[in-house]
Design an enzyme around this catalytic site. Structure first.
Site, PDB file in Angstrom:
ATOM      1  N   ASP A  56      24.988 -19.385 -34.128  1.00 52.04           N
ATOM      2  CA  ASP A  56      24.117 -18.955 -33.041  1.00 52.04           C
ATOM      3  C   ASP A  56      23.351 -17.738 -33.581  1.00 52.04           C
ATOM      4  O   ASP A  56      23.764 -17.105 -34.562  1.00 52.04           O
ATOM      5  CB  ASP A  56      24.901 -18.610 -31.771  1.00 52.04           C
ATOM      6  CG  ASP A  56      23.973 -18.579 -30.547  1.00 52.04           C
ATOM      7  OD1 ASP A  56      22.739 -18.538 -30.739  1.00 52.04           O
ATOM      8  OD2 ASP A  56      24.470 -18.583 -29.407  1.00 52.04           O
TER       9      ASP A  56
HETATM   10  C1  BGC Z   1      21.306 -18.611 -27.796  1.00 54.82           C
HETATM   11  C2  BGC Z   1      21.166 -20.025 -28.337  1.00 54.82           C
HETATM   12  C3  BGC Z   1      19.740 -20.250 -28.768  1.00 54.82           C
HETATM   13  C4  BGC Z   1      19.389 -19.212 -29.816  1.00 54.82           C
HETATM   14  C5  BGC Z   1      17.976 -19.344 -30.333  1.00 54.82           C
HETATM   15  C6  BGC Z   1      20.785 -17.581 -28.757  1.00 54.82           C
HETATM   16  O1  BGC Z   1      20.710 -16.315 -28.149  1.00 54.82           O
HETATM   17  O2  BGC Z   1      22.656 -18.342 -27.516  1.00 54.82           O
HETATM   18  O3  BGC Z   1      21.549 -20.941 -27.353  1.00 54.82           O
HETATM   19  O4  BGC Z   1      19.601 -21.545 -29.257  1.00 54.82           O
HETATM   20  O5  BGC Z   1      19.503 -17.923 -29.237  1.00 54.82           O
HETATM   21  O6  BGC Z   1      17.067 -18.978 -29.358  1.00 54.82           O
END
Ligand code: BGC
Length: 776
Positions: free
Chosen positions: A226
Site C-alpha cells: 500500500d
Molecule cells: C490506499 C490504497 C490506495 C493507495 C493509492 C492508499 O492510501 O490505502 O487503497 O490504492 O493509497 O492511492
C-alpha cells in the site's frame, strides 16, 4: 516472448533494486537501456481515479459506479462483473495497466471509515462478488489488484496498529475472501495493508505474502505495498513483497545485500515478478468509453441493489397521484461516494429532484437542513409546513462524510435527527432514504413507515432512486452486513489506542455473533424485500449424499405478485457435531433469482461441502469434520427458514477445548472475552512491540525527552488542532518525511535517540540541522 531470466541477467544491481520501487507515485521503473517499459497503476474501486501531477483536474472524469458496499447488496457476482468490466474499460482509455481494486476486507465494525470501499462482513459473499468484479476488470486486459492484505479493519492508527487475531479467525474470516478471489479469479496483483498482523507489518509478513498467498493458494502475480506502507524494505523483499509504492529510498536494500540479510536470489525473484507483471500487461488499445452506456449501467446496478428494509402498509412504491414532500438537502446534493483514494471525478451526478421534474411528479422540495453551514429555523419550518400539506414525505437522510483516513461514528447528524422527529410528528407517512457508506444507528426507524437504504449509490443515485421510489424497478438488494441495534461489548475498545486491535471475538463477526448470542439487531444480514410477492415451496436435498464434493438444495419459487421481483435464497450451515466452538450460522451458498409476475421456477443451489469446514488450529488446516450439519434455507440470517439435515462421513477428531476456552463456546449478549481469555485462544504470547525507535515508531510513542522530544516537536506543532495532534501521534514518523522532514534528518534523529550520544555526535547533528535549514 521476452525471456525474463535472460533479461534479469543483463541488469545491474542498481537497476534491479530500482525495479522493486516505484518511479514516482504511479509508475513502475522503465529501464530504457534494455527497452524495459514502465507500467501505470491507478485507483478504483468505484471508477478510475488517476493522479496526474500538474494536470487540472488531477483525475479525469469517469463514471462513478456504486460503492462496493452497495454492490455487495446485490448478492450477485454478475453485477460485480459488469461494474468491473466497465471500470476496466475506463482504465484502458487512459492506458492504465493495473486498477488498485477491489478491497475485500471484512467489515468487522461499522465504525471503520473505509467500509464503503469493502464488500461484506461475510467472506463468502465478499469473496464471490469480488471474484465477479476481478474477472470483469481483467476481461478487458487490465489487471486488478486486490487489497488490503490483510486485516485492515480500522482507519485510526492504520499505519501503526497491530491486528491481533487468533489463527482460526484469521483463516476463516479475514483471509477467506482473499483466498476465494486469488484462487478463483487470479487477480494480477495483491496489495498489502498498512497495519501489522500479529506482530509483523503486512508489508514484510512472510507467512502472509509467501507461505499462504503463494505456496498455499498458488498466487503467481505481483505483490505491491500500500502507498507508503513499507517499514523494513529489505525484509519485505525477503518476505515476498515485490514492489514498493510510491518510490522510496533504495539504499537500505543495497545495505542489506552487502550485509547478507537479503540475498540477490531473493531480490531477483521480486524483480522477476515485477517484470512478469510489466510484460504481461495488455497492449494498449485505444478504447473510448461510452459514458452514456456506463451511466445507464450505474443506474441499473444502483436501482437493483437498493435495500428496502421496512415498508409498512406498502407505502412504497409511491403512486403518481400522491402529493409528495421531498425533504433534505441530499435530494439535490446526494452523498453518492466516499472520500479518499476511491473518490472519482464523476461525469454527471443525477439528483432526485431532477428526475421528479422530468417525470412531472406532483411534489414540493425543502432543503430542511444544511450540509455545510447552519440549519436555520426558517429551513426547519418550511420543511414542516411542506410535510404537513402533502400525502407522503420522502426524507433524505445521510452520513455523507465517510472517507479513507478517518473512522466514523455511525450516527446521523443532529440536525437531521431533530428535523426527522419534527416531520414524523406532522405527517405519519414518512419514507426515509438513507445515504451512507455503512450502517448508522436507526433507533428512529419505528417512527417512519418505510426505510430504503441507499448506501453510496454512484453518480446515477438520483435516477436510480426515482426508479425505486416509483416502482419502475423493484428493489432487490439484501443487506451484506448486519445493521446493529447496540454494538457488541467486545468492540468497546475499538478505538482505545492506535497500537493494538484485539480481535477478541474471534470468528463471531457480524451475524455469526448476533445469531449465536441471540442478540437483537436493527436489521439482520441478508434482510431486504422488493415490491412483489414471491413464495417458496418446501426446500429439499436432491439426495442426501455428497457428489463431487457438493450437495444440491432444491426449491420452487413462485412470483404471485404483479411486478417482476427478485428473491435471494440464502443457505446457512450449523455444525451440529463440531467439538470446536462454532457460530450458530455460517452462510455457505446464495442465489439471486428474478421472476416475472406469475412465474414459477425450480431452483437448484450447490452447497460445497468444503465450505462447511472450520480451521483446525492443531492441524493448521481446514477440516470438514464428519457428523451432522443443519442447512437452513432462509431469507436472511435470523430467518428460521426450512431446515435440512446433511450427514457428512469421515472422522471427527478436532480437539474439544471447552475446558480452556469455555467463553467461546456459548457467547451471549454480554460476550466480551478478557485479554487473558483471548490470549488463551491466541495460543502463544501476544506480541510485545519493540522498544527500539525507528522511522515506523508512532509519533506519539517517541521518547518524551531529549532528541525524541525534539523530533516530536518537528512534527507536532503548538498550533495544531487537538484532532490533528491525535492524527499525527497515531502515524509513524516516516509518514512525515514527505511533509518537509528529509530522511537524512530523520535518520540522524533516530541514531541519536537510540544511543547515548557523544559530544561529537551532537555537534555533527547540529551542523546537519543547520545545513538543512539553510538549504530550505
Ligand atoms: C490506499 C490504497 C490506495 C493507495 C493509492 C492508499 O492510501 O490505502 O487503497 O490504492 O493509497 O492511492
Amino acid at each position: 516472448m521476452t525471456d525474463l531470466h535472460e533479461l534479469i541477467g543483463q541488469l545491474t544491481l542498481d537497476e534491479k533494486i530500482s525495479l522493486t520501487t516505484g518511479d514516482g507515485a504511479w509508475h513502475t521503473r522503465a529501464i530504457e537501456r534494455l527497452g524495459i517499459p514502465s507500467a501505470f497503476v491507478s485507483d478504483g474501486p468505484a471508477g478510475l481515479r488517476m493522479e496526474l501531477d500538474g494536470c487540472e483536474p488531477r483525475t479525469p472524469p469517469a463514471v462513478c459506479m456504486p460503492s462496493l458496499a452497495r454492490i455487495a447488496c446485490g448478492f450477485d457476482p454478475d453485477l460485480g462483473y459488469d461494474v468491473g468490466e466497465a471500470i476496466g474499460k475506463q482504465c484502458l482509455s487512459h492506458k492504465v495497466d493495473l486498477l488498485l481494486a477491489p478491497g475485500v476486507n471484512i467489515k468487522r465494525d461499522p465504525r471503520c471509515g473505509r467500509n464503503f470501499e469493502y464488500l461484506s462482513e461475510d467472506p463468502l459473499l465478499a469473496g464471490e462478488v469480488a471474484v465477479g468484479y476481478v474477472k470483469g476488470v481483467q476481461s478487458t486486459g487490465v489487471g486488478a489488484c486486490v487489497k488490503h492484505f490483510a486485516a485492515n479493519n480500522r482507519e485510526y492508527g492504520r499505519l501503526v496498529y497491530d491486528s491481533l487475531i487468533d489463527e482460526r479467525a484469521l483463516r476463516e474470516i479475514y483471509l477467506e475472501a482473499f483466498r476465494r478471489v486469488v484462487t478463483e479469479a487470479k487477480p494480477r496483483a495483491v496489495m498489502c495493508s498498512y497495519n501489522k498482523v500479529n506482530g509483523e507489518y503486512a508489508s514484510q509478513h512472510k507467512q502472509l505474502l509467501t507461505d499462504i498467498l503463494r505456496n498455499e493458494w498458488g498466487f503467481d502475480g505481483l505483490t505491491v505495498s500500500d502507498w507508503g506502507a513499507t517499514d523494513d524494505r529489505a525484509k519485505g523483499i525477503a518476505a515476498g513483497l515485490d514492489l514498493e509504492m510510491p518510490q522510496n529510498r533504495t539504499y537500505t536494500v543495497k545495505r542489506a545485500l552487502e550485509e547478507g540479510t537479503l540475498t540477490e536470489q531473493q531480490l531477483d525473484e521480486a524483480v522477476y515478478r515485477v517484470l512478469n507483471f510489466v510484460y504481461g500487461s495488455a497492449p494498449h488499445v485505444d478504447e473510448k468509453v461510452d459514458v452514456v452506456k456506463q451511466h445507464k449501467l450505474c443506474r441499473k446496478v444502483a436501482a437493483e441493489t437498493a435495500v428496502l428494509v421496512k415498508n409498512s402498509c406498502n407505502i412504497l412504491p409511491l403512486k403518481a397521484t400522491d402529493k409528495i414532500a421531498v425533504i433534505g438537502a441530499l435530494a439535490q446534493k446526494p452523498a453518492y461516494q466516499g472520500g479518499g483514494s476511491a473518490c472519482v471525478n464523476s461525469v454527471r451526478v443525477d439528483c432526485l429532484t431532477e428526475f421528479l421534474d422530468k417525470a412531472k411528479v406532483d411534489y414540493v422540495y425543502a432543503e430542511g437542513y444544511s450540509l455545510d453551514g447552519v440549519t436555520t429555523d426558517e429551513m426547519t419550518e418550511k420543511a414542516c409546513t411542506y410535510a404537513k400539506n402533502c400525502d407522503k414525505v420522502v426524507f433524505l437522510a445521510g452520513d455523507y462524510k465517510d472517507s479513507e483516513g478517518n473512522d466514523r461514528t455511525g450516527v446521523l447528524p443532529d440536525e437531521q435527527l431533530s428535523l426527522l422527529e419534527r416531520i414524523t410528528s406532522v405527517n405519519p407517512n414518512v419514507v426515509v432514504v438513507l445515504q451512507c457508506g455503512a450502517p448508522v444507528a436507526c433507533d428512529w426507524a419505528a417512527s417512519v413507515k418505510a426505510l430504503l437504504l441507499d448506501y453510496y449509490a454512484g453518480e446515477a443515485e438520483g435516477s436510480a432512486l426515482y426508479d425505486v421510489l416509483y416502482g419502475v424497478v423493484s428493489p432487490s438488494g439484501r443487506l451484506a452486513e448486519t445493521w446493529f441495534d447496540v454494538l457488541p461489548r467486545f468492540t468497546d475498545d475499538y478505538a482505545d489506542n492506535y497500537r493494538n486491535c484485539y480481535y477478541r471475538e474471534s470468528v463471531y463477526v457480524g451475524y455469526r455473533y448476533y445469531t449465536t448470542a441471540n442478540k437483537p439487531v436493527a436489521f439482520p444480514f441478508g434482510w431486504g424485500f422488493g415490491y412483489g410477492d414471491i413464495t417458496r415451496g418446501k426446500a429439499y436435498l436432491s439426495q442426501n449424499i455428497v457428489n463431487k464434493g457438493k450437495v444440491k438444495v432444491c426449491l420452487t419459487l413462485t412470483n404471485n405478485g404483479s411486478v417482476k421481483d427478485t428473491d435471494v435464497v440464502q443457505i446457512y450451515a450449523t455444525n451440529l457435531d463440531c467439538r470446536d466452538f462454532y457460530p450458530a450460522k455460517t452462510l455457505v451458498a446464495f442465489k439471486k433469482v428474478t421472476l416475472k409476475p406469475g412465474q414459477s421456477k425450480e431452483v437448484k443451489i450447490d452447497v460445497n461441502v468444503a465450505d462447511l469446514a472450520h480451521f483446525d488450529v492443531d492441524k493448521h488446516a481446514f477440516v470438514v469434520n464428519g457428523g451432522n450439519y443443519l442447512l437452513t434455507v432462509a431469507r436472511h440470517a435470523n430467518d428460521e427458514g426450512d431446515k435440512l439435515t446433511l450427514t457428512v462421513g469421515g472422522s471427527n477428531d478436532t480437539v474439544d477445548k471447552r475446558a480452556s476456552l469455555g467463553c467461546y463456546y456459548n457467547p451471549d449478549g454480554d460476550f466480551c472475552p478478557t485479554t487473558q481469555q483471548f490470549a488463551a485462544l491466541y495460543g502463544k504470547d501476544l506480541p510485545v512491540p519493540s522498544t527500539k525507535v525507528t522511522s515506523s515508531t508512532a509519533v506519539g510513542d517517541l521518547p518524551k525527552k531529549g532528541y525524541g522530544k525534539m523530533l516530536y516537536d518537528e512534527i507536532v506543532k503548538p498550533t495544531d488542532s487537538p484532532s490533528t495532534v491525535v492524527w499525527k501521534e497515531s502515524n509513524p514518523v516516516r509518514q512525515f518525511v514527505y511533509g518537509g522532514l528529509p530522511w537524512q534528518l530523520v535518520d540522524a534523529y533516530l541514531e541519536l535517540i537510540n544511543c547515548k550520544p557523544t559530544l561529537k555526535q551532537k555537534m555533527a547533528f547540529n551542523r546537519l540541522k543547520k545545513q538543512i535549514e539553510n538549504n530550505k
